[in-house]
Design a protein around this motif. Structure first.
Motif, mmCIF file in Angstrom:
data_model
loop_
_atom_site.group_PDB
_atom_site.id
_atom_site.type_symbol
_atom_site.label_atom_id
_atom_site.label_comp_id
_atom_site.label_asym_id
_atom_site.label_seq_id
_atom_site.Cartn_x
_atom_site.Cartn_y
_atom_site.Cartn_z
ATOM 1 N N VAL A 26 0.844 -1.204 0.000
ATOM 2 C CA VAL A 26 0.000 0.000 0.000
ATOM 3 C C VAL A 26 0.874 1.247 0.000
ATOM 4 C CG1 VAL A 26 -1.667 1.353 1.337
ATOM 5 C CG2 VAL A 26 -2.005 -1.099 1.027
ATOM 6 N N ARG A 27 1.915 1.259 0.823
ATOM 7 C CA ARG A 27 2.817 2.414 0.870
ATOM 8 C C ARG A 27 3.414 2.690 -0.505
ATOM 9 N NH1 ARG A 27 7.782 4.165 0.907
ATOM 10 N NH2 ARG A 27 8.463 5.745 2.367
ATOM 11 N N GLU A 28 3.852 1.625 -1.176
ATOM 12 C CA GLU A 28 4.431 1.788 -2.517
ATOM 13 C C GLU A 28 3.414 2.372 -3.494
ATOM 14 O OE1 GLU A 28 7.368 1.816 -4.343
ATOM 15 O OE2 GLU A 28 7.962 1.868 -2.257
ATOM 16 N N LYS A 29 2.193 1.851 -3.479
ATOM 17 C CA LYS A 29 1.153 2.348 -4.397
ATOM 18 C C LYS A 29 0.850 3.814 -4.137
ATOM 19 C CE LYS A 29 0.011 -0.859 -7.208
ATOM 20 N NZ LYS A 29 0.326 -0.713 -8.605
ATOM 21 N N VAL A 30 0.820 4.199 -2.884
ATOM 22 C CA VAL A 30 0.559 5.593 -2.544
ATOM 23 C C VAL A 30 1.748 6.461 -2.948
ATOM 24 C CG1 VAL A 30 0.234 7.213 -0.616
ATOM 25 C CG2 VAL A 30 -1.097 5.085 -0.711
ATOM 26 N N MET A 31 2.949 6.038 -2.569
ATOM 27 C CA MET A 31 4.131 6.865 -2.812
ATOM 28 C C MET A 31 4.502 6.972 -4.290
ATOM 29 S SD MET A 31 4.658 8.293 -0.060
ATOM 30 C CE MET A 31 5.983 9.265 -0.753
ATOM 31 N N GLU A 32 4.121 5.996 -5.109
ATOM 32 C CA GLU A 32 4.439 6.118 -6.535
ATOM 33 C C GLU A 32 3.689 7.295 -7.150
ATOM 34 O OE1 GLU A 32 1.511 2.771 -8.640
ATOM 35 O OE2 GLU A 32 3.574 2.236 -8.162
ATOM 36 N N ARG A 33 2.620 7.735 -6.524
ATOM 37 C CA ARG A 33 1.886 8.922 -6.984
ATOM 38 C C ARG A 33 2.565 10.207 -6.518
ATOM 39 N NH1 ARG A 33 -3.306 7.748 -8.826
ATOM 40 N NH2 ARG A 33 -3.783 5.545 -8.738
ATOM 41 N N ARG A 35 6.037 10.482 -5.535
ATOM 42 C CA ARG A 35 7.470 10.589 -5.855
ATOM 43 C C ARG A 35 7.786 11.523 -7.020
ATOM 44 N NH1 ARG A 35 7.712 4.778 -4.897
ATOM 45 N NH2 ARG A 35 8.336 4.591 -2.737
ATOM 46 N N PRO A 36 7.081 11.439 -8.157
ATOM 47 C CA PRO A 36 7.426 12.348 -9.264
ATOM 48 C C PRO A 36 7.285 13.822 -8.863
ATOM 49 C CG PRO A 36 6.015 10.578 -10.054
ATOM 50 C CD PRO A 36 6.035 10.477 -8.554
ATOM 51 N N MET A 37 6.272 14.141 -8.090
ATOM 52 C CA MET A 37 6.076 15.517 -7.638
ATOM 53 C C MET A 37 7.216 15.943 -6.715
ATOM 54 S SD MET A 37 4.622 17.219 -4.597
ATOM 55 C CE MET A 37 4.021 15.778 -3.816
ATOM 56 N N LEU A 38 7.601 15.084 -5.795
ATOM 57 C CA LEU A 38 8.701 15.411 -4.888
ATOM 58 C C LEU A 38 10.004 15.580 -5.667
ATOM 59 C CD1 LEU A 38 7.887 13.030 -1.897
ATOM 60 C CD2 LEU A 38 7.544 15.507 -2.009
ATOM 61 N N GLN A 39 10.229 14.703 -6.655
ATOM 62 C CA GLN A 39 11.436 14.805 -7.478
ATOM 63 C C GLN A 39 11.480 16.133 -8.235
ATOM 64 O OE1 GLN A 39 11.249 11.178 -9.765
ATOM 65 N NE2 GLN A 39 12.269 9.980 -8.177
ATOM 66 N N THR A 111 8.529 28.422 1.961
ATOM 67 C CA THR A 111 8.138 28.679 0.574
ATOM 68 C C THR A 111 8.016 27.367 -0.198
ATOM 69 O OG1 THR A 111 9.134 30.869 0.575
ATOM 70 C CG2 THR A 111 8.827 29.839 -1.576
ATOM 71 N N LEU A 112 8.966 26.464 0.012
ATOM 72 C CA LEU A 112 8.914 25.166 -0.668
ATOM 73 C C LEU A 112 7.645 24.415 -0.269
ATOM 74 C CD1 LEU A 112 10.196 23.025 -2.510
ATOM 75 C CD2 LEU A 112 11.386 22.156 -0.501
ATOM 76 N N ILE A 113 7.317 24.410 1.005
ATOM 77 C CA ILE A 113 6.087 23.745 1.452
ATOM 78 C C ILE A 113 4.877 24.378 0.768
ATOM 79 C CG2 ILE A 113 4.537 23.399 3.429
ATOM 80 C CD1 ILE A 113 7.024 22.870 5.127
ATOM 81 N N THR A 114 4.868 25.694 0.695
ATOM 82 C CA THR A 114 3.758 26.404 0.042
ATOM 83 C C THR A 114 3.651 26.018 -1.432
ATOM 84 O OG1 THR A 114 3.979 28.236 1.594
ATOM 85 C CG2 THR A 114 2.832 28.696 -0.471
ATOM 86 N N SER A 120 0.520 18.258 -3.686
ATOM 87 C CA SER A 120 0.357 17.174 -2.730
ATOM 88 C C SER A 120 -1.116 16.987 -2.376
ATOM 89 C CB SER A 120 1.177 17.464 -1.469
ATOM 90 O OG SER A 120 1.044 16.425 -0.535
ATOM 91 N N THR A 121 -1.810 18.097 -2.186
ATOM 92 C CA THR A 121 -3.241 18.058 -1.874
ATOM 93 C C THR A 121 -4.027 17.453 -3.037
ATOM 94 O OG1 THR A 121 -2.992 19.983 -0.440
ATOM 95 C CG2 THR A 121 -5.218 19.493 -1.207
ATOM 96 N N ALA A 122 -3.655 17.792 -4.258
ATOM 97 C CA ALA A 122 -4.340 17.241 -5.437
ATOM 98 C C ALA A 122 -4.129 15.733 -5.541
ATOM 99 C CB ALA A 122 -3.851 17.940 -6.708
ATOM 100 N N ILE A 123 -2.921 15.274 -5.254
ATOM 101 C CA ILE A 123 -2.638 13.838 -5.290
ATOM 102 C C ILE A 123 -3.443 13.130 -4.200
ATOM 103 C CG2 ILE A 123 -0.858 12.065 -4.948
ATOM 104 C CD1 ILE A 123 1.123 14.190 -6.206
#
Length: 155
Positions: A26-33, A35-39, A111-114, A120-123
């Motif tokens: 489950v963690r992997e399925k969630v985080m695969e959504r 990770r690209p945004m964080l990268q 600023t980065l969090i903002t 993140s909210t959309a995901i």
């Protein structure tokens, strides 16, 4: 000897029904959504957890941050050096105890969090639309009960 090994494996149950494996899947399925945004924003999952915690707890010591971000203290220590070099966090030594380090988010970190929060909210909303808000809330509640039970059993 082979029979004993087979018995041990059989008593483990199906891997797919194993709690550790199920949680990881489950963690992997969630985080695969996520990770690209964080990268795109140049942060790792662990760094994002640290920044999020610092966004909620403006002045926190290393041990409390490690616990809140679910990181081992040595990993956190290495990570905070990089975040500080990037100007996202600042560290100060406690005046009453030179061994205690206090961390806080800098303006750049805030600023980065903002910047990341809307994505993140959309995901999160997308996951919620797929799974259902009540299902996610029930899962979080159940996981918190499991954590509490395991913590009490350990004490």
């Amino acid at each position: 000897m082979a029979h004993s090994s087979q018995t041990d494996r059989a008593s483990l149950g199906a891997t797919g029904r194993s709690l550790p494996i199920a949680l990881l899947r489950v963690r992997e399925k969630v985080m695969e959504r996520f990770r690209p945004m964080l990268q795109r924003h140049g942060v790792t999952e662990q760094q994002w957890r640290v920044l999020r915690v610092l966004g909620e707890a403006p002045d926190i010591d290393m041990s409390a941050l490690a616990k809140a971000a679910n990181l081992l203290p040595p990993s956190l220590s290495r990570m905070t050096k990089g975040l500080e070099e990037r100007g996202l966090i600042s560290t100060t030594r406690a005046s009453d105890d030179g061994r205690r380090t206090s961390l806080r988010l800098t303006a750049s970190g805030a600023t980065l969090i903002t910047q990341v929060t809307p994505e993140s909210t959309a995901i999160s909303a997308e996951i919620e639309a797929i799974v259902g808000r009540s299902e996610i809330q029930a899962l979080i509640d159940q996981l918190e009960r499991v954590l509490d039970a395991l913590d009490k059993a350990k004490a």
